[in-house]
Design a protein around this motif. Structure first.
Motif, short mmCIF file in Angstrom:
data_model
loop_
_atom_site.label_atom_id
_atom_site.label_comp_id
_atom_site.label_asym_id
_atom_site.label_seq_id
_atom_site.Cartn_x
_atom_site.Cartn_y
_atom_site.Cartn_z
N GLY A 219 0.82 -1.21 0.00
CA GLY A 219 0.00 0.00 0.00
C GLY A 219 0.85 1.25 0.00
O GLY A 219 0.57 2.22 -0.72
N ARG A 220 1.91 1.24 0.80
CA ARG A 220 2.81 2.40 0.82
C ARG A 220 3.53 2.55 -0.52
O ARG A 220 3.72 3.67 -1.01
N ASP B 288 5.88 14.48 -3.00
CA ASP B 288 6.55 15.16 -4.12
C ASP B 288 7.83 14.46 -4.55
O ASP B 288 8.11 14.34 -5.73
N LYS B 289 8.62 13.98 -3.57
CA LYS B 289 9.90 13.37 -3.94
C LYS B 289 9.76 12.00 -4.59
O LYS B 289 10.71 11.47 -5.16
N ILE C 211 10.82 3.48 -7.30
CA ILE C 211 12.16 2.90 -7.12
C ILE C 211 12.91 3.67 -6.03
O ILE C 211 13.54 3.06 -5.15
N LYS C 212 12.80 4.98 -6.05
CA LYS C 212 13.43 5.80 -5.02
C LYS C 212 12.83 5.46 -3.65
O LYS C 212 13.54 5.35 -2.66
N SER D 234 14.33 3.89 0.18
CA SER D 234 14.31 4.79 1.34
C SER D 234 14.51 3.97 2.61
O SER D 234 14.25 2.77 2.65
N PHE D 235 14.98 4.62 3.65
CA PHE D 235 15.29 3.92 4.91
C PHE D 235 14.06 3.19 5.46
O PHE D 235 14.15 2.01 5.81
N ALA D 236 12.92 3.87 5.53
CA ALA D 236 11.71 3.26 6.09
C ALA D 236 11.24 2.06 5.28
O ALA D 236 10.84 1.03 5.84
N ALA D 237 11.31 2.16 3.95
CA ALA D 237 10.87 1.06 3.10
C ALA D 237 11.81 -0.14 3.22
O ALA D 237 11.36 -1.29 3.18
#
Length: 117
Positions: A72-73, A81-82, A91-92, A96-99
């Motif tokens: 879902g995330r 925006d990023k 892909i970015k 990411s750290f949380a992902a």
């Protein structure tokens, strides 16, 4: 698109009077704490040997919840925006750290399934 936007709002930290998002935040925290307790209790042979299926089904339920949250995330991250680009943004987001932390939490369950193929 209304569903995607609402899912995004629910998955992100609950703010204001968004009761569903706040309840989901609470649910995730409880799930994390229960998983920590389950992992600890699984190491106690006298407990684990009496109810191994409870531990198995709880793990399965947890993996489903955390997998759907991760997906879902990933689906809704384009509202940031990023991460706006539909491909490169995702892909970015994946890196990411949380992902990465979320993926590391569910990956141990899926790796044996993939390795068996």
């Amino acid at each position: 698109m209304k569903f995607k936007r609402r899912l995004f709002e629910t998955l992100e930290k609950g703010e204001g009077d968004d009761r569903l998002s706040k309840r989901f935040d609470t649910f995730l925290v409880i799930m994390i704490l229960l998983n920590v307790v389950a992992v600890i209790l699984e190491t106690v042979q006298s407990i684990y040997s009496q109810i191994p299926l409870v531990f198995y089904y709880f793990e399965l339920f947890s993996i489903l919840i955390f997998s759907f949250e991760y997906l879902g995330r990933l689906w809704t991250c384009t509202y940031f925006d990023k991460y706006k680009h539909p491909v490169w943004g995702r892909i970015k987001f994946i890196f990411s750290f949380a992902a990465i932390i979320d993926l590391l939490a569910i990956l141990p369950f899926y790796l044996p399934l993939v390795m068996a193929l």
